[in-house]
Design a protein around this motif. Structure first.
Motif, PDB file in Angstrom:
ATOM      1  N   ARG A 162       0.819  -1.169  -0.017  1.00  0.00           N
ATOM      2  CA  ARG A 162       0.042   0.006  -0.059  1.00  0.00           C
ATOM      3  C   ARG A 162       0.878   1.383   0.117  1.00  0.00           C
ATOM      4  O   ARG A 162       1.968   1.217   0.033  1.00  0.00           O
ATOM      5  CB  ARG A 162      -0.959  -0.123   1.204  1.00  0.00           C
ATOM      6  N   HIS A 163       0.380   2.274   0.170  1.00  0.00           N
ATOM      7  CA  HIS A 163       0.824   3.614   0.070  1.00  0.00           C
ATOM      8  C   HIS A 163       2.368   3.545   0.925  1.00  0.00           C
ATOM      9  O   HIS A 163       3.452   4.108   0.382  1.00  0.00           O
ATOM     10  CB  HIS A 163       0.123   4.873   0.288  1.00  0.00           C
ATOM     11  N   LEU A 164       2.570   3.178   2.203  1.00  0.00           N
ATOM     12  CA  LEU A 164       3.455   3.371   2.996  1.00  0.00           C
ATOM     13  C   LEU A 164       4.396   1.964   3.049  1.00  0.00           C
ATOM     14  O   LEU A 164       5.310   1.810   3.841  1.00  0.00           O
ATOM     15  CB  LEU A 164       3.132   3.649   4.180  1.00  0.00           C
ATOM     16  N   GLY A 165       4.173   1.171   2.387  1.00  0.00           N
ATOM     17  CA  GLY A 165       4.890  -0.206   2.266  1.00  0.00           C
ATOM     18  C   GLY A 165       3.982  -1.365   2.216  1.00  0.00           C
ATOM     19  O   GLY A 165       2.888  -1.311   1.785  1.00  0.00           O
ATOM     20  N   LEU A 166       4.602  -2.332   2.691  1.00  0.00           N
ATOM     21  CA  LEU A 166       3.855  -3.847   2.845  1.00  0.00           C
ATOM     22  C   LEU A 166       2.563  -3.742   3.940  1.00  0.00           C
ATOM     23  O   LEU A 166       3.053  -3.068   4.875  1.00  0.00           O
ATOM     24  CB  LEU A 166       4.936  -4.986   3.269  1.00  0.00           C
ATOM     25  N   ILE A 167       1.612  -4.531   3.574  1.00  0.00           N
ATOM     26  CA  ILE A 167       0.599  -4.689   4.341  1.00  0.00           C
ATOM     27  C   ILE A 167       1.168  -5.777   5.470  1.00  0.00           C
ATOM     28  O   ILE A 167       1.826  -6.742   4.919  1.00  0.00           O
ATOM     29  CB  ILE A 167      -0.604  -5.411   3.577  1.00  0.00           C
ATOM     30  N   PRO A 168       0.648  -5.641   6.599  1.00  0.00           N
ATOM     31  CA  PRO A 168       1.133  -6.388   7.622  1.00  0.00           C
ATOM     32  C   PRO A 168       0.890  -8.243   7.379  1.00  0.00           C
ATOM     33  O   PRO A 168      -0.310  -7.955   6.885  1.00  0.00           O
ATOM     34  CB  PRO A 168       0.510  -6.174   9.126  1.00  0.00           C
ATOM     35  N   PRO A 169       1.295  -8.874   7.834  1.00  0.00           N
ATOM     36  CA  PRO A 169       1.069 -10.305   7.348  1.00  0.00           C
ATOM     37  C   PRO A 169      -0.193 -10.871   7.858  1.00  0.00           C
ATOM     38  O   PRO A 169      -0.793 -11.486   7.284  1.00  0.00           O
ATOM     39  CB  PRO A 169       2.322 -11.327   7.903  1.00  0.00           C
ATOM     40  N   GLN A 170      -0.704 -10.283   9.050  1.00  0.00           N
ATOM     41  CA  GLN A 170      -1.917 -10.755   9.469  1.00  0.00           C
ATOM     42  C   GLN A 170      -2.989 -10.210   8.812  1.00  0.00           C
ATOM     43  O   GLN A 170      -4.019 -10.471   8.889  1.00  0.00           O
ATOM     44  CB  GLN A 170      -1.838 -10.615  10.981  1.00  0.00           C
ATOM     45  N   GLU A 171      -2.845  -9.007   8.107  1.00  0.00           N
ATOM     46  CA  GLU A 171      -3.757  -8.741   7.028  1.00  0.00           C
ATOM     47  C   GLU A 171      -3.687  -9.193   5.842  1.00  0.00           C
ATOM     48  O   GLU A 171      -4.598  -8.613   4.909  1.00  0.00           O
ATOM     49  CB  GLU A 171      -4.011  -7.222   6.995  1.00  0.00           C
ATOM     50  N   ASP A 172      -2.578  -9.890   5.448  1.00  0.00           N
ATOM     51  CA  ASP A 172      -2.536 -10.318   4.047  1.00  0.00           C
ATOM     52  C   ASP A 172      -2.985 -11.783   3.987  1.00  0.00           C
ATOM     53  O   ASP A 172      -2.177 -12.679   4.521  1.00  0.00           O
ATOM     54  CB  ASP A 172      -0.978 -10.305   3.558  1.00  0.00           C
ATOM     55  N   PRO A 173      -3.902 -12.112   3.301  1.00  0.00           N
ATOM     56  CA  PRO A 173      -4.567 -13.416   2.972  1.00  0.00           C
ATOM     57  C   PRO A 173      -3.400 -14.633   2.495  1.00  0.00           C
ATOM     58  O   PRO A 173      -3.557 -15.612   2.536  1.00  0.00           O
ATOM     59  CB  PRO A 173      -5.842 -13.285   2.511  1.00  0.00           C
ATOM     60  N   ARG A 174      -2.465 -13.970   1.704  1.00  0.00           N
ATOM     61  CA  ARG A 174      -1.581 -14.718   0.888  1.00  0.00           C
ATOM     62  C   ARG A 174      -0.315 -14.661   1.528  1.00  0.00           C
ATOM     63  O   ARG A 174       0.947 -15.231   0.998  1.00  0.00           O
ATOM     64  CB  ARG A 174      -1.423 -14.404  -0.383  1.00  0.00           C
ATOM     65  N   ALA A 175      -0.119 -14.487   2.957  1.00  0.00           N
ATOM     66  CA  ALA A 175       1.139 -14.368   3.719  1.00  0.00           C
ATOM     67  C   ALA A 175       1.903 -15.656   3.635  1.00  0.00           C
ATOM     68  O   ALA A 175       3.398 -15.548   3.221  1.00  0.00           O
ATOM     69  CB  ALA A 175       1.103 -13.925   5.181  1.00  0.00           C
ATOM     70  N   ALA A 176       1.446 -16.675   3.840  1.00  0.00           N
ATOM     71  CA  ALA A 176       2.308 -18.162   3.868  1.00  0.00           C
ATOM     72  C   ALA A 176       2.547 -18.483   2.392  1.00  0.00           C
ATOM     73  O   ALA A 176       3.812 -18.835   2.292  1.00  0.00           O
ATOM     74  CB  ALA A 176       1.179 -19.196   4.300  1.00  0.00           C
TER      75      ALA A 176
END
Length: 187
Positions: A162-176
């Motif tokens: 997003r604008h300021l960088g990565l989305i936190p892994p707990q908010e990213d459904p494809r983190a794994a």
């Protein structure tokens, strides 16, 4: 490293919480922040030494440029943190639209502070086999640090930002999936 049976202890330079969350997920344990601006040097050293005493490998992700700090002397830079911890540095070099100049950058970084040990180089943003070969040959000819690997220019990385960088892994459904992809790329 985890796939090879190691249990690395992750550290992130600075107060960043999003990168630290990704590093914690990748390492399988907590990621600790190290920041000589908000922590005393003794507290920073103590945090890293606790890891060393447990026999775990400490990996510290820097931030910004290696020598970039609060002032022209580089106070609070990743280089200063590495020296404080006695850590060797793997220098990540952006190879976008450069070949031999990458060797000049590495050589300059190696000689800029003789008290800092640049132990290896990682090539980043490599555009193809010929580009990688030319950069590798240049660095190998003029610099003493070995090249650990090369990361290609990434177009379809499964990380969301997003604008300021990565989305936190707990908010990213494809983190794994993203971590598996990054591990394969690093291997």
């Amino acid at each position: 490293l985890r796939a090879r049976g190691a249990a690395p202890a992750a550290f992130k330079k600075g107060p960043d919480y999003i990168d630290a969350a990704w590093l914690a997920l990748a390492s399988g344990g907590p990621c600790r922040n190290l920041d000589t601006f908000i922590m005393s040097e003794a507290d920073v050293a103590r945090s890293v030494l606790r890891c060393a005493e447990s026999g775990r490998m400490a990996l510290i992700e820097g931030n910004r440029g290696l020598y970039d700090g609060m002032d022209a002397d580089g106070r609070h830079s990743a280089a200063e943190l590495a020296k404080l911890c006695g850590a060797p540095v793997a220098l990540v070099v952006d190879c976008t639209k450069t070949t031999r100049t990458a060797a000049a950058l590495v050589l300059g970084a190696m000689h800029f502070d003789p008290d800092l040990r640049i132990a290896a180089v990682i090539l980043n943003q490599v555009s193809g086999a010929r580009h990688e070969r030319t950069v590798r040959e240049s660095i190998e000819r003029y610099c003493s640090a070995p090249i650990l690997g090369a990361i290609p220019r990434l177009r379809d990385a499964p990380f969301h930002d997003r604008h300021l960088g990565l989305i936190p892994p707990q908010e990213d459904p494809r983190a794994a999936e993203a971590l598996d992809w990054a591990a394969r790329l690093a291997e």
